[in-house]
Scaffold this motif. Structure first.
Motif, PDB file in Angstrom:
ATOM      1  N   LYS A 148      64.562 101.057 -40.719  1.00  0.00           N
ATOM      2  CA  LYS A 148      64.292 100.135 -39.614  1.00  0.00           C
ATOM      3  C   LYS A 148      63.385  98.972 -40.026  1.00  0.00           C
ATOM      4  O   LYS A 148      63.204  98.043 -39.255  1.00  0.00           O
ATOM      5  N   HIS A 149      62.815  99.041 -41.229  1.00  0.00           N
ATOM      6  CA  HIS A 149      61.932  97.957 -41.664  1.00  0.00           C
ATOM      7  C   HIS A 149      62.768  96.700 -41.903  1.00  0.00           C
ATOM      8  O   HIS A 149      63.842  96.780 -42.512  1.00  0.00           O
ATOM      9  N   PRO A 150      62.317  95.542 -41.441  1.00  0.00           N
ATOM     10  CA  PRO A 150      63.104  94.312 -41.611  1.00  0.00           C
ATOM     11  C   PRO A 150      63.466  93.992 -43.063  1.00  0.00           C
ATOM     12  O   PRO A 150      64.539  93.441 -43.324  1.00  0.00           O
ATOM     13  N   VAL A 151      62.632  94.334 -44.014  1.00  0.00           N
ATOM     14  CA  VAL A 151      62.926  94.031 -45.418  1.00  0.00           C
ATOM     15  C   VAL A 151      64.111  94.852 -45.934  1.00  0.00           C
ATOM     16  O   VAL A 151      64.753  94.460 -46.896  1.00  0.00           O
ATOM     17  N   ASP A 204      60.513  84.401 -38.139  1.00  0.00           N
ATOM     18  CA  ASP A 204      61.324  85.488 -37.587  1.00  0.00           C
ATOM     19  C   ASP A 204      61.113  86.787 -38.358  1.00  0.00           C
ATOM     20  O   ASP A 204      61.113  87.877 -37.777  1.00  0.00           O
ATOM     21  N   MET A 205      60.902  86.703 -39.682  1.00  0.00           N
ATOM     22  CA  MET A 205      60.637  87.900 -40.488  1.00  0.00           C
ATOM     23  C   MET A 205      59.256  88.465 -40.148  1.00  0.00           C
ATOM     24  O   MET A 205      59.092  89.681 -40.033  1.00  0.00           O
ATOM     25  N   VAL A 206      58.295  87.587 -39.951  1.00  0.00           N
ATOM     26  CA  VAL A 206      56.946  88.032 -39.571  1.00  0.00           C
ATOM     27  C   VAL A 206      57.001  88.731 -38.213  1.00  0.00           C
ATOM     28  O   VAL A 206      56.454  89.818 -38.041  1.00  0.00           O
ATOM     29  N   ALA A 207      57.692  88.136 -37.252  1.00  0.00           N
ATOM     30  CA  ALA A 207      57.791  88.721 -35.906  1.00  0.00           C
ATOM     31  C   ALA A 207      58.490  90.075 -35.940  1.00  0.00           C
ATOM     32  O   ALA A 207      58.056  91.030 -35.279  1.00  0.00           O
ATOM     33  N   ALA A 208      59.570  90.187 -36.721  1.00  0.00           N
ATOM     34  CA  ALA A 208      60.286  91.462 -36.818  1.00  0.00           C
ATOM     35  C   ALA A 208      59.411  92.529 -37.468  1.00  0.00           C
ATOM     36  O   ALA A 208      59.426  93.697 -37.056  1.00  0.00           O
ATOM     37  N   THR A 209      58.618  92.142 -38.463  1.00  0.00           N
ATOM     38  CA  THR A 209      57.734  93.096 -39.127  1.00  0.00           C
ATOM     39  C   THR A 209      56.612  93.536 -38.194  1.00  0.00           C
ATOM     40  O   THR A 209      56.284  94.728 -38.144  1.00  0.00           O
ATOM     41  N   VAL A 210      56.049  92.611 -37.444  1.00  0.00           N
ATOM     42  CA  VAL A 210      55.009  92.962 -36.461  1.00  0.00           C
ATOM     43  C   VAL A 210      55.566  93.945 -35.442  1.00  0.00           C
ATOM     44  O   VAL A 210      54.914  94.937 -35.088  1.00  0.00           O
TER      45      VAL A 210
END
Length: 112
Positions: free
Chosen positions: A94-97, A20-26
């Motif tokens: 807006k970055h997921p991190v 989910d973190m990878v998808a949000a970052t993409v």
């Protein structure tokens, strides 16, 4: 003006980053690329795979792993071209991190 985002999660991902973190970052990368503000960026390998390089008395000295003790390790970076600091902050927010760590915004001092 150019700004570098230093991506520093508070979570030490042992193994793979959650899907989910990878998808949000993409999705974030796609959005910022479409906006025309993201110039480039990438994730970086863990600090344990890094090498510290120093030169002392004309000799190169290397140290395996992270050079400094740190609770926060950099997970990646993004280079932006923004109209001003306010826009860079808005993009960083807006970055997921930003939800699980910190996204540091640094103005770039261009040499030349």
């Amino acid at each position: 003006m150019k700004y570098m985002l230093l991506i520093r999660p508070d979570v030490d991902f042992t193994g793979e980053v959650p899907a989910d973190m990878v998808a949000a970052t993409v999705a974030w990368v796609e959005e910022m690329t479409e906006r025309g503000v993201r110039l480039h960026g990438d994730a970086i390998r863990p600090a344990s795979e890094g090498v510290g390089v120093r030169r002392r008395g004309g000799k190169v000295v290397t140290t395996d792993g992270p050079y400094a003790e740190a609770k926060e390790q950099m997970g990646g970076y993004d280079m932006l071209e923004c109209r001003d600091l306010e826009e860079a902050i808005e993009i960083a927010s807006k970055h997921p991190v930003a939800e699980i760590g910190v996204v540091e915004v640094r103005p770039v001092a261009e040499i030349a």
